[in-house]
Design an enzyme around this catalytic site. Structure first.
Site, short mmCIF file in Angstrom:
data_model
loop_
_atom_site.label_atom_id
_atom_site.label_comp_id
_atom_site.label_asym_id
_atom_site.label_seq_id
_atom_site.Cartn_x
_atom_site.Cartn_y
_atom_site.Cartn_z
N LYS A 274 0.83 -1.22 0.00
CA LYS A 274 0.00 0.00 0.00
C LYS A 274 0.86 1.26 0.00
CE LYS A 274 -2.56 -0.17 3.62
NZ LYS A 274 -2.18 -1.48 4.16
N THR B 248 3.98 1.59 -0.87
CA THR B 248 4.71 1.66 -2.13
C THR B 248 3.80 2.17 -3.25
OG1 THR B 248 5.97 -0.21 -1.32
CG2 THR B 248 6.21 0.30 -3.63
N PHE C 39 -3.84 -1.42 7.03
CA PHE C 39 -4.38 -2.78 6.87
C PHE C 39 -5.29 -2.90 5.64
CE2 PHE C 39 -3.95 -4.04 11.66
CZ PHE C 39 -2.59 -4.20 11.48
N ARG D 272 1.62 7.81 7.20
CA ARG D 272 1.86 7.78 8.64
C ARG D 272 3.36 7.75 8.93
NH1 ARG D 272 3.44 4.53 6.22
NH2 ARG D 272 4.18 2.43 6.56
N LYS E 182 10.52 -6.37 10.06
CA LYS E 182 9.84 -5.68 8.99
C LYS E 182 10.75 -4.72 8.24
CE LYS E 182 5.59 -3.24 7.99
NZ LYS E 182 5.13 -1.90 8.24
N TRP F 146 7.17 -0.27 -8.17
CA TRP F 146 8.30 -0.72 -7.36
C TRP F 146 9.57 -0.76 -8.21
CZ3 TRP F 146 11.61 -5.03 -7.39
CH2 TRP F 146 12.38 -5.20 -6.21
N ALA G 90 -3.64 0.29 13.62
CA ALA G 90 -4.79 0.10 12.75
C ALA G 90 -5.80 -0.90 13.31
CB ALA G 90 -4.33 -0.34 11.37
N PHE H 187 4.43 -8.09 -9.03
CA PHE H 187 5.61 -8.84 -8.59
C PHE H 187 6.21 -9.47 -9.85
CE2 PHE H 187 4.44 -9.88 -3.91
CZ PHE H 187 3.98 -8.60 -3.73
#
Lengths: 631, 631
Positions: free
Chosen positions: B82, B84, B367, B106, B117, B484, B336, B455
């Protein structure tokens, strides 16, 4: 020339009123004026900026300015105005005697700001502005310390938890996982392997025994000295039991919180010379011992690099200004009892280069001279290599009278008339304290200027008496200073005396050699600085001395953790006590910061809030954004 | 025109390598370019600046730009890109379609940054830079929240401790002391008196009974919901016993720590309209109940003003830039699940004014759409009054395959071949999830653009299938996006689809009215958004509903606290489940933030570190100051 940032009033308003009435110069303008290049400056809003350590390299061929440390006689619990004198003296040197000058002070903890003490930016017409920014987040250095400190704490407990749940094999598989078909040790793991004497870099080559040594830090919970921190006076967190959550499988442990400024990381920030030195110190912090008695470090936990990353901006001093537009560095603020209580080495170094040969750097040392000045000399100057030119010893009629046997002085309580009316007898009886501190400073070979911080109730006869006794004790000068009410103008005589003293001969020397034993170093400080008859060690202290010596930590300087309310270990002994025996309860190690700290009493590392803290008065005018009630 | 801040490589390097290879524009230059005045800007170094809310007032007559929210289908634990997509779409709109654009995201928690992460600034050639500054301290807002949250916690426990030790009379004497001959209530005390129905302002006039009511908050320890926070994954702090220190006189209490972003103060930062609104919300936060069952607030504890003072800089959004030089606001980042998971209202408002009528603001909701989008509409847009023009729903082949019954996807583990090889059957089976989210978004009257985040293993047939099914389900468009690997250029089609959708008719409406009962609101969300058959309330929840209704908190919106791994409450139910009954375990209140949050499962508010967290790889090149190992 004095800058007209504010108009002085006869009836001195509150600190925040004075500060808010002033119009600070854009900090970028001040930076240019003092010779900081644009690329060396990072603005944090309009009135604060971080300054790159590159300044020091760029000016490495520039001779240093004069280096002046401001300290005090043994204070009352109210404090005797060291910061105010530091700022006032700087304003006088810069804005009245037209010298190049820099003030270097610590960043205060926010805990006390919301308690009783209020701000710590100086006071009256000798302040660093904007005082709200000074007293609140500043540029985030204390926040960086909090999170770095607590990341290390989490790393300790998480590792103990994981070790308790997993076999050697499982731990090894997870610590050195296959990634993109490869198994590799990270750089910090290689460090640990070297420490363990395992000279291998291929994870496949470790024997079972080596794997076990590598994966098991095997921390003994009873030896863990690392605590969590928060920059709030949170007394109920002094002692806590952690791990009581339902998912933690009964892995509980007794620990507690200190206020952030008591973190060893704060002491490291104050003593580190550069990023590399900070990286090394953070990595070698000892958090506890393994069950075999080996020190376990932050790098053993794999977290030294991450701590450095969190601290990489914090190492840059913050530039602000005084009420008369002279420059100030605010940087670091370690506790003055369990740590060394002095602002950073790098700020002083940058400032000394920026003012150059004919300039002056005024730096402050925490608490009384028996603590802050002793540690400034024996710890800070030893690590920095800087040589001080002059000691300014702040004295007040009030504090001297307490040493003469005056009634108890307590924060928030009205002063006894003994302090507000002339009483030469009481004052003279307390003079022993001033005299001992002058002698102590002279023991280090430094000229001493006594600055009498004027209160409006002080009489001329009282001031004259202090000056006379100070000169008899060997002070280079003893001068009244009225900077609180009059700013730099009120400190002009003090400034002139300091300029003169800096021309006097200085034969600076340390009080002890690092090569001496732990006990020898402690005893030299107790006997020479405090006038103790002897030193007594608890059984625990004796054991610790043996352990530290075995681990090679005995070559570190000593950072005495003691009350600031007496030259001795006993807060009730006023004046210049003698004949007492100093008890050493325990000796702790800040191996990363680079000192041992013998405890001469119970040191509280977490204050509490009273029933009515200052926060009841603090609020925001939501229309203007101005803070009210901060004092 | 795309700005050449970096050169794109065919083999996409790591996020930190891409970010460090780029040369950000001086942020001041960007600010000028987007119409922010110098006096509205406070620099924090060279690449970040805080922006004053005055921008909004100055531009109040300027029409808002188009308002686009980026959400996603139900994600795998890896996340579906999201942020990205949010960044890539913005780069496409700004640097390729030449629209005025602002990205609003955020601020991430630092806890996960050091865990598995890694960074949260986007990825590949769609990032906010410098990513290190984005991921670490930023401009200190999370630090401000930590200390404000913990100051309130200290105020709670200290007050309980003092109340336990003192008589009414002693408490009153200390709370309202004589100062300079006068006794006065502070402003925050007058508030409390008013709340108690005591219309007196002279402390001498209170009756004994009134004094007792005034001085005794009489907090019931079992009702205290306020916990301490730290921005570190510190699992052993989930449950703790405090007050075990020797000076605390046996005053112990069970409590625990959450990660800072779970603090109600974070939710307030995200929802506050201005300083005044923030002051009110902070003051009315409920920390627990008195033994008589009355809510006790931060203002009852006298600390609402101090909290506001600590948060006064945090309310200003931070300006940064994307890899293609488009502007971004980074501001707030509430959890979230237990909170609403959306960045701040004020950042969106400022951005909408700055881009103006023909511009675009791309904001992200946390989310999947069942959580972040629902809360964006029903909570954030309700409080802000802003009307969204378009929903971008991010979908991935990978996540859709999990919904079709593909094998489990776990962080740190290699992906099953089902995800890396073409499998149209599995993909089609999972399409129900995408369809339900499209229908949900349309329920609010907003056009939906599906953005398939590409991807490199996705096949053309797979992408085509998603696009076809999305259009059938009523999407305005469904577009492949390769931001990306290709930055804004890779998202140009998506951007064009968004521009078109923003021209389409939008009939935005809330899902429920605030006037409905707590249960009615919960049931509407469960039935309409989740497709639940019914809702079941625990005894505890029933009691809480009665209490909240009695206290007038039932008119608040509902902020469902549930798993993000299913549209339902049960993470194992993939696709678009139906026929299930939602259990409401408990309902908590964030009265200051302005919502109730029903718990649909066990929500962890404190993550833990694995055996080998990312910090093993993170370090600093001490020569260059560059961070290594952050990904």
């Amino acid at each position: 020339m004095p800058k007209k940032l504010t108009n002085m009033l006869e009836n001195v308003p509150s600190d925040i009123e004075i500060a808010q009435a002033a119009t600070p110069m854009p900090i970028q303008e001040l930076a240019t004026e003092v010779g900081i290049l644009d690329e060396e400056l990072e603005l944090y809003g309009k009135s604060k900026a971080k300054v790159s350590l590159n300044v020091r390299d760029r000016l490495k061929d520039q001779p240093n300015g004069k280096y002046i440390v401001v300290t005090a006689i043994t204070p009352t619990p109210l404090g005797e105005g060291k910061t105010t004198t530091t700022v006032g003296l700087s304003q006088a040197l810069g804005a009245h005697l037209n010298k190049k000058v820099f003030t270097c002070v610590r960043q205060p903890s926010m805990g006390p700001t919301f308690s009783i003490k209020g701000g710590a930016a100086g006071g009256g017409y000798s302040q660093i502005i904007p005082m709200e920014e000074f007293n609140l987040h500043l540029t985030g250095d204390i926040h960086a310390i909090s999170i770095a400190n607590n990341l290390l704490a989490a790393a300790i407990d998480t590792r103990m938890f994981h070790e308790s749940q997993q076999s050697d094999k499982a731990l090894y598989k997870r610590l050195v996982p296959v990634k993109k078909g490869e198994r590799k040790f990270s750089a910090v793991m290689i460090k640990r392997l070297e420490k363990l004497g395992i000279n291998k870099t291929d994870p496949a080559e470790l024997t079972e025994e080596e794997i076990s040594k590598f994966v098991r830090l095997d921390l003994d919970p009873d030896t863990i000295t690392w605590r969590r921190v928060v920059d709030v006076n949170d007394r109920l967190m002094r002692g806590i039991t952690i791990g009581t959550g339902p998912k933690e499988k009964g892995f509980t442990r007794e620990t507690g919180f200190d206020i952030t400024v008591a973190s060893e990381i704060m002491a490291i920030l104050a003593l580190a010379q550069d990023l590399g030195d900070m990286r090394d110190r953070l990595g070698r912090m000892v958090v506890g011992l393994s069950r075999a008695g080996e020190p376990v470090t932050a790098d053993d936990l794999g977290v030294g690099g991450a701590l450095t990353v969190l601290m990489k901006e914090a190492i840059k001093p913050t530039l602000m200004q005084t009420l008369e537009g002279t420059p100030a560095f605010i940087h670091a603020g370690p506790f003055a009892n369990i740590a060394h209580g002095n602002s950073s080495i790098v700020a002083d170094q940058l400032a000394l280069k920026l003012v150059g040969k004919d300039g002056y750097v005024v730096t402050e040392a925490g608490f009384g001279a028996d603590i802050g000045m002793e540690k400034f000399f024996n710890i800070k100057c030893r690590y920095s290599g800087l040589v001080p030119n002059c000691v300014v010893l702040v004295a007040t009629v009030r504090a001297l009278k307490t040493h003469g046997g005056g009634p108890k002085v307590s924060p928030g309580k009205p002063l006894d008339p003994a302090y507000t009316e002339e009483n030469l007898e009481l004052l003279e009886a307390g003079m022993s304290n001033l005299i001992k501190h002058i002698e102590n400073a002279r023991m280090f070979g430094c000229p001493v200027v006594v600055g009498v911080n004027k209160f409006h109730t002080d009489t001329d006869a009282e001031i004259d008496l202090i000056r006379e006794k100070a000169m008899e004790a060997g002070a280079h000068a003893a001068v009244l200073s009225n900077h609180w009410a009059r700013g730099g103008d009120g400190a002009a005589n003090l400034a002139q005396a300091v300029v003169d003293a800096c021309e006097a001969e200085s034969n600076f020397e340390f009080l002890y050699d690092l090569d001496l034993s732990i006990k020898e170093k402690i005893e030299i400080i107790c006997q020479k600085m405090y006038n103790a008859a002897g030193v007594e060690y608890s059984e625990k202290a004796e054991e610790q001395i043996a352990t530290y010596t075995a681990n090679g930590f005995d070559k570190l300087p000593m950072c005495m953790a003691k009350t600031h309310l007496s030259i001795s270990h006993d807060p009730s002994l006023k004046g210049a006590p003698s004949g007492f025996t100093v008890p050493i309860r325990e000796i702790r190690a800040s191996v990363g910061a680079g000192f041992l700290y013998p405890l001469l009493g119970t040191m509280s590392t977490m204050p509490g809030y009273p029933t009515r803290p200052a926060y009841y008065d603090i609020d925001l005018d939501v229309e203007t954004g101005q803070i009210t009630g901060l004092f």
